[in-house]
Design a protein around this motif. Structure first.
Motif, PDB file in Angstrom:
ATOM      1  N   THR A 129       0.886  -4.438 -14.931  1.00 39.82           N
ATOM      2  CA  THR A 129       0.404  -4.539 -13.550  1.00 39.82           C
ATOM      3  C   THR A 129      -1.024  -5.062 -13.497  1.00 39.82           C
ATOM      4  OG1 THR A 129       1.840  -2.735 -12.814  1.00 39.82           O
ATOM      5  CG2 THR A 129      -0.100  -3.212 -11.460  1.00 39.82           C
ATOM      6  N   MET A 130      -1.880  -4.553 -14.377  1.00 37.07           N
ATOM      7  CA  MET A 130      -3.281  -4.972 -14.355  1.00 37.07           C
ATOM      8  C   MET A 130      -3.429  -6.438 -14.752  1.00 37.07           C
ATOM      9  SD  MET A 130      -5.471  -1.624 -15.601  1.00 37.07           S
ATOM     10  CE  MET A 130      -4.549  -1.257 -17.090  1.00 37.07           C
ATOM     11  N   TYR A 161      -6.954   2.793  -9.963  1.00 35.22           N
ATOM     12  CA  TYR A 161      -5.537   2.543 -10.258  1.00 35.22           C
ATOM     13  C   TYR A 161      -5.046   3.487 -11.358  1.00 35.22           C
ATOM     14  CZ  TYR A 161      -1.464   0.361 -12.397  1.00 35.22           C
ATOM     15  OH  TYR A 161      -0.226   0.155 -12.950  1.00 35.22           O
ATOM     16  N   TRP A 173      -6.891  -8.073 -13.101  1.00 28.07           N
ATOM     17  CA  TRP A 173      -7.965  -7.086 -13.131  1.00 28.07           C
ATOM     18  C   TRP A 173      -8.660  -6.979 -14.481  1.00 28.07           C
ATOM     19  CZ3 TRP A 173      -4.547  -2.683 -10.666  1.00 28.07           C
ATOM     20  CH2 TRP A 173      -4.304  -3.007  -9.313  1.00 28.07           C
ATOM     21  N   ARG A 209      -1.040  -8.818 -14.289  1.00 31.76           N
ATOM     22  CA  ARG A 209      -0.494  -9.612 -13.181  1.00 31.76           C
ATOM     23  C   ARG A 209      -1.488  -9.709 -12.012  1.00 31.76           C
ATOM     24  NH1 ARG A 209       2.657 -10.070 -16.742  1.00 31.76           N
ATOM     25  NH2 ARG A 209       4.945 -10.067 -16.692  1.00 31.76           N
ATOM     26  N   ASN A 210      -2.258  -8.645 -11.798  1.00 37.11           N
ATOM     27  CA  ASN A 210      -3.200  -8.617 -10.682  1.00 37.11           C
ATOM     28  C   ASN A 210      -4.566  -9.208 -11.032  1.00 37.11           C
ATOM     29  OD1 ASN A 210      -1.312  -7.457  -8.990  1.00 37.11           O
ATOM     30  ND2 ASN A 210      -1.974  -5.364  -9.421  1.00 37.11           N
ATOM     31  N   GLN A 216     -14.950  -4.779 -11.453  1.00 38.02           N
ATOM     32  CA  GLN A 216     -13.582  -4.273 -11.346  1.00 38.02           C
ATOM     33  C   GLN A 216     -13.490  -2.784 -11.706  1.00 38.02           C
ATOM     34  OE1 GLN A 216     -10.946  -5.610 -10.194  1.00 38.02           O
ATOM     35  NE2 GLN A 216     -11.235  -7.834 -10.218  1.00 38.02           N
ATOM     36  N   HIS A 248      -0.185 -15.628 -16.202  1.00 41.56           N
ATOM     37  CA  HIS A 248       0.018 -14.270 -16.711  1.00 41.56           C
ATOM     38  C   HIS A 248      -0.536 -14.090 -18.131  1.00 41.56           C
ATOM     39  CE1 HIS A 248       3.763 -13.937 -13.880  1.00 41.56           C
ATOM     40  NE2 HIS A 248       2.620 -13.881 -13.229  1.00 41.56           N
ATOM     41  N   HIS A 286     -12.032  -0.388  -9.104  1.00 42.13           N
ATOM     42  CA  HIS A 286     -10.635  -0.750  -8.838  1.00 42.13           C
ATOM     43  C   HIS A 286      -9.726  -0.260  -9.969  1.00 42.13           C
ATOM     44  CE1 HIS A 286      -8.057  -3.989  -6.706  1.00 42.13           C
ATOM     45  NE2 HIS A 286      -7.297  -3.027  -7.182  1.00 42.13           N
TER      46      HIS A 286
END
Length: 742
Positions: free
Chosen positions: A627-628, A697, A633, A630-631, A690, A570, A693
């Motif tokens: 969120t970005m 988002y 991105w 964790r994913n 990215q 993370h 994407h």
């Protein structure tokens, strides 16, 4: 007690910092007039520094509960938060402002020592330190002397003690010319079932003093910290303590070893007010009393008076209560570490403290009536809004000419070399950031410090934040911004904010306008902490940071925030990674230049409101960044704060040895777009593959965002204007503070 002793007068009480009503109240509590030793006891325990008598009514309004909280705020030596897997983090921040103003080296050093003792008295091993430092104008030789002394004191003590200094903040303004602020933060890790408590109970259990011998340094240090700085303050240098980091290292190891035996009933650091504070607070919490023989206290000077022994703030000392019959165990451990260990008394069921000297009872006081949350006075002070607040609110940015594009280089150079923005390299090179091998931030810069919790995948993510200019302009909103920025820094580093400690630095609470600043700031902090679900675990209030010459310092509620990172994957850093990566601004653009460093120091306009801040936007921005990350991105994240967007871009570029090329948005003022400090904004960089994407988002979240441009091989280009080369920027930014200090 000797009935023939001349009892102190009201005038003596005044000199000790007590109010006439308090003098009368002491007599009522005792059922007689106090002797000098007893009056001295009440004077330190009822000082603002120990009793929080002018602040506690508002501190009680702060959120203090969550599922992770393992200790109520103020109940123990430091805050304690569950971080999972049977582990807890103990953390706290405290000030050593007045001592550092008079003797910067020892003032700062003993601040570091004291905050670390608060951590390891709970059974936690300290793993990281931060500091928040405020000084006056660097044009003054005095400011340079104070800065040198404080930084060297922090470095020498922390380095020798063996705990890494992993970050902090440094800020300059003329309001701190007389009163520097030195706030020290420490965090440690402990197994949940092995936490030591600051309490005392069990009739007949022995009471020990361990660590250094007791001297005359620091006597009445608590009352000294509860009055304005003045020319006469230099006469009170004995109120400044002297530290020994090597003794503290021995005390750390011995303390953790005795706690591990399971025989410790309670333990407390001897900080402000020394023996009297530890004996009274532990006894009151455990609803017991103590008999203490002052003759048995190891001392450094001969013939010390009872009040001197009781009130001394000599460093590296602990009060320990253990199970009766285990005296040889504790003695053996401290003998092994070559430390003083003396039984000075025992626990009683009287709920009173009886102190003896040369066989005579020299003080007989009730523990409960001395302490915060007990019988110590609590006041509601008068407060009113200062006249300047309405004047600041009249600021209209349209009255300020926007900058011309040919000014960009001049403004950029001004900000990158400004002491409030430039690299703190001159400071942090004096600190050991790698001892302990847990600091994940040494070669991977991020908005907050990331420190590994050994034996697990977890890291704690810690930061200290407060822009006091914002708080001065609007105490409620400024305090909310301090909490929000701390959380934003943790989120941008890959962590989850979980709890807060605070250091509330203000002027004289008897001045209604100062007290209004305090009340507003506490309410703003409380509102923000509730919204972020980050309870306040404890902290410190430091009033009386003002002088007749300079007036009060800016209201400075420093936020120390703890975050948690569950896994190294993370982790997010602020440096740009690859040429041609895309740069985005996540958050709203505005025409706001209020309270920015650009407006304040470049334009010379000091009267303006706090910058734009909307909590709902802030919350949604942080959730999107989380969120970005964790994913996977995004490649970098850096929040926009002092100096605005341009400085944020420059810092990310310099950290990655890259450049950037961006376009401004002609819907906004150029100066506001590049140098405004409107809140709730983050710069991210992503790989080109990215783009669809990330934009999809952000569109779905209905968040404001803007494509700015690209990462380049070098140079800072804005609207096709070459503002600075990478080499120029790094030379300006990296060396500015060192050049000033040399």
């Amino acid at each position: 007690m000797d009935a023939t002793e001349s009892l102190p007068s009201l005038e003596t009480a005044r000199k000790l910092g007590l109010l006439p009503d308090e003098f009368d109240r002491i007599a009522q509590i005792l059922g007689r007039r106090p002797n000098f030793t007893e009056l001295s006891i009440f004077s330190v325990m009822w000082s603002e520094h120990c009793s929080y008598k002018n602040s506690i009514v508002w501190l009680k309004t702060l959120p203090r509960d969550s599922d992770r909280m393992l200790a109520k705020a103020g109940d123990e030596n430091a805050g304690l938060v569950d971080i999972g897997d049977g582990l807890a983090c103990s953390f706290k921040i405290e000030s050593h402002n007045h001592p550092s103003a008079l003797e910067p080296y020892q003032g700062a050093a003993t601040g570091v020592g004291g905050i670390n003792r608060d951590i390891f008295t709970m059974g936690a091993r300290p793993i990281a330190q931060l500091n928040s430092l405020r000084f006056g104008s660097l044009d003054l030789a005095k400011t340079k002397r104070l800065l040198r002394g404080v930084v060297k004191g922090i470095g020498d003590y922390g380095n020798a003690f063996g705990i890494p200094t992993v970050g902090g903040e440094l800020y300059f303004d003329e309001c701190y010319n007389t009163n520097p602020l030195v706030n020290a933060f420490s965090a440690g890790i402990v197994e949940v079932g092995k936490v030591a408590k600051a309490t005392s109970y069990g009739v007949g259990n022995p009471v020990f003093i361990v660590g250094s011998a007791t001297g005359k340094d620091g006597i009445h240090g608590a009352t000294f910290a509860s009055e304005d700085i003045s020319a006469a303050s230099t006469d009170k240098l004995p109120a400044v303590q002297v530290g020994d980091p090597f003794m503290e290292k021995l005390l750390l190891e011995a303390t953790l070893e005795i706690i591990a035996t399971g025989y410790v009933i309670g333990i407390q650091d001897m900080g402000a007010a020394g023996i009297i504070c530890s004996t009274s607070e532990m006894s009151a919490k455990g609803e017991h009393g103590m008999i203490i023989d002052l003759d048995k206290v190891p001392t450094r000077q001969l013939n010390m008076a009872p009040f001197e022994i009781l009130l001394s703030e000599s460093q590296e000392r602990m009060l320990v209560v253990i199970e009766k019959g285990k005296e040889d165990v504790i003695q053996g451990i401290f003998d092994k570490w070559d430390l003083n260990c003396a039984q000075i008394g025992e626990v009683t069921d009287t709920q009173r403290l009886h102190f003896y000297r040369y066989g005579e009872l020299v003080a007989d006081v009730p523990a409960y009536d001395l302490v915060l949350g007990g019988g110590a006075p609590q006041y509601h002070r008068e407060y009113r809004e200062p006249a300047y607040i309405k004047e600041f609110a009249k600021f209209d940015p349209s009255d300020v000419d926007d900058l011309e594009k040919d000014e960009l280089k001049k403004v950029a150079q001004h900000l990158l070399t400004h002491p409030n923005i430039c690299s703190r390299k001159w400071v942090y090179q004096q600190y050991d950031s790698t001892v302990g091998t847990a600091n994940r931030s040494t070669n991977a810069p991020s908005d907050a410090a990331v420190v590994r919790v050994k034996g697990s995948d977890k890291s704690i993510v810690i930061t200290v934040d407060c822009n006091s200019r914002y708080v001065n302009a609007n105490p409620r909103q400024g305090a909310m911004i301090a909490v929000a920025e701390a959380a934003r820094n943790i989120v941008c580093s890959g962590g989850e904010p979980i709890a807060v400690t605070n250091n509330l630095n203000f002027g004289n609470p008897y001045v209604p306008e100062v007290y209004w600043q305090f009340v507003e700031a506490v309410q703003g902090m409380g509102e923000a902490c509730r919204r972020f679900s980050t309870p306040v675990t404890g902290g410190n209030v430091s009033f009386y940071n003002q002088s007749s010459d300079d007036g009060p310092v800016f209201p400075t509620p420093t936020i120390g925030m703890l975050g948690l990172m569950e896994h190294p994957s993370h982790r997010m850093t602020l440096d740009f990674k690859n040429e041609d990566d895309l740069i985005y601004l996540v958050g709203p653009s505005t025409d706001d230049i209020a309270s920015s460093e650009y407006l304040y120091s470049y334009k010379g306009i000091k009267a303006s409101p706090a910058p734009n801040f909307d909590f709902e936007t802030e919350w949604r921005i942080q959730e999107s960044i989380k969120t970005m990350i964790r994913n996977g991105w995004i490649k970098s994240a850096h929040d926009i704060s002092d100096g605005g967007l341009f400085v944020t871009l420059a810092e990310s570029a310099m950290a990655g040895d890259k450049g950037f090329q961006i376009e401004t948005d002609d819907r906004y003022r150029t100066d506001a777009f590049l140098f405004g400090e409107s809140q709730s904004r983050v710069v991210i960089s992503i790989s080109p593959d990215q783009q669809q994407h990330v934009e999809g988002y952000l569109d779905d979240t209905i968040l404001p965002f803007a494509f700015l441009g690209k990462v380049t091989a070098g140079g800072f280009v804005v609207d096709d204007i070459a503002v600075l080369t990478l080499a120029e920027a790094k030379d300006s930014y990296d060396n500015a503070l060192g050049k000033i200090m040399s």
